[in-house]
Every structure is written in structure tokens, then in C-alpha cells.
Design a protein around this motif. Structure first.
Motif, PDB file in Angstrom:
ATOM      1  N   ARG A 110      30.102 -17.793  -1.458  1.00 51.28           N
ATOM      2  CA  ARG A 110      28.976 -17.014  -1.978  1.00 51.28           C
ATOM      3  C   ARG A 110      28.866 -15.658  -1.290  1.00 51.28           C
ATOM      4  NH1 ARG A 110      26.248 -19.927  -5.581  1.00 51.28           N
ATOM      5  NH2 ARG A 110      24.762 -18.228  -5.678  1.00 51.28           N
ATOM      6  N   TYR A 111      28.531 -14.653  -2.078  1.00 45.26           N
ATOM      7  CA  TYR A 111      28.220 -13.346  -1.533  1.00 45.26           C
ATOM      8  C   TYR A 111      26.744 -13.373  -1.133  1.00 45.26           C
ATOM      9  CZ  TYR A 111      32.538 -11.493  -3.680  1.00 45.26           C
ATOM     10  OH  TYR A 111      33.834 -11.235  -4.051  1.00 45.26           O
ATOM     11  N   ILE A 112      26.461 -13.009   0.111  1.00 50.77           N
ATOM     12  CA  ILE A 112      25.109 -13.077   0.652  1.00 50.77           C
ATOM     13  C   ILE A 112      24.466 -11.696   0.721  1.00 50.77           C
ATOM     14  CG2 ILE A 112      23.727 -13.764   2.663  1.00 50.77           C
ATOM     15  CD1 ILE A 112      25.094 -16.115   1.212  1.00 50.77           C
ATOM     16  N   SER A 113      25.229 -10.705   1.141  1.00 46.89           N
ATOM     17  CA  SER A 113      24.712  -9.355   1.336  1.00 46.89           C
ATOM     18  C   SER A 113      25.828  -8.360   1.015  1.00 46.89           C
ATOM     19  CB  SER A 113      24.237  -9.201   2.789  1.00 46.89           C
ATOM     20  OG  SER A 113      23.429  -8.079   2.958  1.00 46.89           O
ATOM     21  N   ALA A 114      25.446  -7.149   0.616  1.00 46.97           N
ATOM     22  CA  ALA A 114      26.455  -6.149   0.251  1.00 46.97           C
ATOM     23  C   ALA A 114      25.920  -4.744   0.524  1.00 46.97           C
ATOM     24  CB  ALA A 114      26.825  -6.288  -1.228  1.00 46.97           C
ATOM     25  N   LEU A 115      26.857  -3.808   0.674  1.00 50.20           N
ATOM     26  CA  LEU A 115      26.518  -2.393   0.822  1.00 50.20           C
ATOM     27  C   LEU A 115      27.726  -1.556   0.420  1.00 50.20           C
ATOM     28  CD1 LEU A 115      28.050  -1.099   3.549  1.00 50.20           C
ATOM     29  CD2 LEU A 115      26.296  -2.418   4.708  1.00 50.20           C
ATOM     30  N   ARG A 116      27.440  -0.297   0.109  1.00 52.69           N
ATOM     31  CA  ARG A 116      28.501   0.662  -0.211  1.00 52.69           C
ATOM     32  C   ARG A 116      28.593   1.681   0.904  1.00 52.69           C
ATOM     33  NH1 ARG A 116      25.927   0.879  -5.627  1.00 52.69           N
ATOM     34  NH2 ARG A 116      25.050   2.888  -5.031  1.00 52.69           N
ATOM     35  N   LEU A 117      29.810   2.151   1.159  1.00 51.69           N
ATOM     36  CA  LEU A 117      30.064   3.255   2.086  1.00 51.69           C
ATOM     37  C   LEU A 117      30.897   4.292   1.354  1.00 51.69           C
ATOM     38  CD1 LEU A 117      31.144   1.352   5.329  1.00 51.69           C
ATOM     39  CD2 LEU A 117      28.994   2.598   4.994  1.00 51.69           C
ATOM     40  N   GLU A 118      30.479   5.556   1.473  1.00 47.56           N
ATOM     41  CA  GLU A 118      31.289   6.626   0.893  1.00 47.56           C
ATOM     42  C   GLU A 118      31.166   7.874   1.752  1.00 47.56           C
ATOM     43  OE1 GLU A 118      29.938   8.325  -2.923  1.00 47.56           O
ATOM     44  OE2 GLU A 118      28.259   6.952  -2.745  1.00 47.56           O
ATOM     45  N   PRO A 119      32.156   8.753   1.662  1.00 48.95           N
ATOM     46  CA  PRO A 119      32.127   9.965   2.475  1.00 48.95           C
ATOM     47  C   PRO A 119      30.841  10.758   2.248  1.00 48.95           C
ATOM     48  CG  PRO A 119      34.268   9.711   1.451  1.00 48.95           C
ATOM     49  CD  PRO A 119      33.370   8.680   0.837  1.00 48.95           C
ATOM     50  N   TYR A 120      30.305  11.295   3.368  1.00 46.95           N
ATOM     51  CA  TYR A 120      29.061  12.070   3.317  1.00 46.95           C
ATOM     52  C   TYR A 120      29.014  12.955   4.558  1.00 46.95           C
ATOM     53  CZ  TYR A 120      24.010  13.005   3.126  1.00 46.95           C
ATOM     54  OH  TYR A 120      22.779  13.596   3.067  1.00 46.95           O
ATOM     55  N   ARG A 121      28.824  14.229   4.360  1.00 45.36           N
ATOM     56  CA  ARG A 121      28.740  15.187   5.462  1.00 45.36           C
ATOM     57  C   ARG A 121      29.868  14.970   6.459  1.00 45.36           C
ATOM     58  NH1 ARG A 121      22.370  16.142   6.770  1.00 45.36           N
ATOM     59  NH2 ARG A 121      21.779  16.754   4.654  1.00 45.36           N
ATOM     60  N   ASP A 122      29.512  14.680   7.721  1.00 41.66           N
ATOM     61  CA  ASP A 122      30.516  14.483   8.770  1.00 41.66           C
ATOM     62  C   ASP A 122      30.703  13.002   9.109  1.00 41.66           C
ATOM     63  OD1 ASP A 122      27.953  14.300   9.792  1.00 41.66           O
ATOM     64  OD2 ASP A 122      28.448  15.223  11.710  1.00 41.66           O
ATOM     65  N   GLY A 123      30.479  12.159   8.124  1.00 34.64           N
ATOM     66  CA  GLY A 123      30.630  10.716   8.335  1.00 34.64           C
ATOM     67  C   GLY A 123      30.645   9.974   7.015  1.00 34.64           C
ATOM     68  N   ALA A 126      24.381  13.720  -2.051  1.00 35.25           N
ATOM     69  CA  ALA A 126      25.649  14.459  -2.122  1.00 35.25           C
ATOM     70  C   ALA A 126      25.583  15.585  -3.151  1.00 35.25           C
ATOM     71  CB  ALA A 126      26.794  13.507  -2.428  1.00 35.25           C
ATOM     72  N   ASP A 127      24.814  15.389  -4.217  1.00 36.17           N
ATOM     73  CA  ASP A 127      24.709  16.420  -5.255  1.00 36.17           C
ATOM     74  C   ASP A 127      23.719  17.530  -4.884  1.00 36.17           C
ATOM     75  OD1 ASP A 127      22.208  15.270  -5.605  1.00 36.17           O
ATOM     76  OD2 ASP A 127      22.559  14.641  -7.677  1.00 36.17           O
ATOM     77  N   GLY A 128      23.091  17.420  -3.691  1.00 36.47           N
ATOM     78  CA  GLY A 128      22.158  18.430  -3.223  1.00 36.47           C
ATOM     79  C   GLY A 128      20.700  18.145  -3.543  1.00 36.47           C
ATOM     80  N   SER A 129      20.435  17.135  -4.361  1.00 36.53           N
ATOM     81  CA  SER A 129      19.048  16.807  -4.687  1.00 36.53           C
ATOM     82  C   SER A 129      18.338  16.213  -3.473  1.00 36.53           C
ATOM     83  CB  SER A 129      18.976  15.844  -5.879  1.00 36.53           C
ATOM     84  OG  SER A 129      19.589  14.610  -5.560  1.00 36.53           O
ATOM     85  N   VAL A 130      17.031  16.392  -3.445  1.00 32.59           N
ATOM     86  CA  VAL A 130      16.218  15.960  -2.309  1.00 32.59           C
ATOM     87  C   VAL A 130      15.192  14.935  -2.794  1.00 32.59           C
ATOM     88  CG1 VAL A 130      14.556  16.732  -0.572  1.00 32.59           C
ATOM     89  CG2 VAL A 130      16.521  18.167  -1.131  1.00 32.59           C
ATOM     90  N   ASP A 131      14.951  13.915  -1.982  1.00 34.26           N
ATOM     91  CA  ASP A 131      13.971  12.884  -2.302  1.00 34.26           C
ATOM     92  C   ASP A 131      13.063  12.698  -1.089  1.00 34.26           C
ATOM     93  OD1 ASP A 131      12.496  10.650  -2.994  1.00 34.26           O
ATOM     94  OD2 ASP A 131      14.227   9.460  -3.617  1.00 34.26           O
ATOM     95  N   ASP A 132      11.810  13.123  -1.212  1.00 36.00           N
ATOM     96  CA  ASP A 132      10.891  13.009  -0.079  1.00 36.00           C
ATOM     97  C   ASP A 132      10.246  11.623   0.029  1.00 36.00           C
ATOM     98  OD1 ASP A 132       9.091  13.150  -2.168  1.00 36.00           O
ATOM     99  OD2 ASP A 132       8.052  14.927  -1.433  1.00 36.00           O
ATOM    100  N   ARG A 133      10.657  10.689  -0.847  1.00 38.10           N
ATOM    101  CA  ARG A 133      10.182   9.305  -0.752  1.00 38.10           C
ATOM    102  C   ARG A 133      11.040   8.478   0.201  1.00 38.10           C
ATOM    103  NH1 ARG A 133      10.831   7.945  -6.813  1.00 38.10           N
ATOM    104  NH2 ARG A 133      12.650   9.146  -6.258  1.00 38.10           N
TER     105      ARG A 133
END
Length: 162
Positions: free
Chosen positions: A72-85, A148-155
Motif C-alpha cells: 500500500r502507498y501511505i504517503s506521497a510527495l513531488r520534488l522538482e527543480p526550483y530556484r537553487d534547490g 515557478a511561473d512567478g505567481s504569488v499566493d499570500d495564503r
């Protein structure tokens, strides 16, 4: 056990959708409110599949990390290039397995696996996720998220692990 997916064939999409069932229901209700619930979920899953296939896995360095126990898959996440990490996103745990440390195990495995700076955008209202990130050593660095697209979310907060 940590499972790392670099392409669609590296994991079971059906098992992954069990992890994201709650989120897919919410997305389906938001995007297709006129549809019956089963159709909302199906459309959200279809959109998720297309995103992974057409965008996410075409991004060089993108990886899906999945915490698996038994079959069974219990937990998951994605990782992708962003800034300097890397950007950690879509951290989710199957509801019946929450509050058992699975998300923290997965985040810590991601930290160990990558060995680089990791950013994460977390909703200011998502206290369990904020606690998990902080438990794993993330620090709040911004009171908003910049995507990554430059949009900002203050939430959201931007968190970082160095």
C-alpha cells in the motif's frame, strides 16, 4: 519503504490516487460542481494523470517519492527543480494513516535522498503540514509563496530546509 518514481511506469497510478483521494474529491467539487461525485473524482484523476504525464515527468530532475508499507502507498510527495534547490509539493497521507509519522518519514527520506536545499509552499491554514515541515527542520522564510511561473499566493508560507 521509500519508492522513487522518475516516470509514469515506475509506480501504480491507481495506488497513488488512493493517497490523493481526498484532494481529488475537493478539486472535483471545485472544478466540476455540476457533475455527480463519482464523475468529479474521475475528472480530477484524469487531470492529475495528464499533468504528471505531460508536465511533471517531462521536467528534468522531477521525482515522485512515495512511502510504501506492504503493498500500500501511505504517503506521497513531488520534488522538482526550483530556484537553487528543489520544491516539495503535494505532500499527502492516506487519511486513516495520518498522525502516525508517515509524512515526516517521507519528508526526512526526501531530505536524505536529495541532499540539497528544499523549499515547500504550505497553506497557512494547513497546521498539520506546517507542524510536519517544522518537525523535519524546515524554517519559514516568506509569508507568501512564489511559484515557478512567478505567481504569488499570500495564503501560503514558503518554507525551506537547508
Amino acid at each position: 519503504m521509500l519508492k522513487i518514481a522518475r516516470k509514469m511506469n515506475d509506480f501504480s497510478f491507481g495506488k497513488l490516487m488512493e493517497v490523493y483521494e481526498e484532494g481529488n474529491l475537493e478539486n472535483g467539487q471545485d472544478l466540476w460542481p455540476e457533475e455527480p461525485q463519482w464523475r468529479q473524482i474521475a475528472l480530477a484523476e484524469q487531470e492529475f494523470y495528464q499533468y504528471l504525464q505531460q508536465v511533471f515527468f517531462k521536467t528534468e530532475g522531477a521525482r515522485y517519492l512515495i512511502w510504501e508499507e506492504g503493498e500500500r502507498y501511505i504517503s506521497a510527495l513531488r520534488l522538482e527543480p526550483y530556484r537553487d534547490g528543489l520544491l516539495l509539493e503535494a505532500l499527502e497521507t492516506v487519511p486513516k494513516h495520518r498522525n502516525q509519522g508517515h509524512a515526516a518519514k517521507l519528508v526526512n527520506a526526501a531530505i536524505e535522498y536529495t541532499g540539497v536545499k528544499i523549499y515547500s509552499h504550505v497553506s497557512k491554514k494547513n497546521l498539520p503540514s506546517l507542524r510536519t515541515h517544522e518537525k523535519c527542520g524546515f524554517q519559514k522564510i516568506l509569508d507568501y509563496a512564489v511559484y515557478a511561473d512567478g505567481s504569488v499566493d499570500d495564503r501560503c508560507f514558503t518554507l525551506c530546509y537547508e
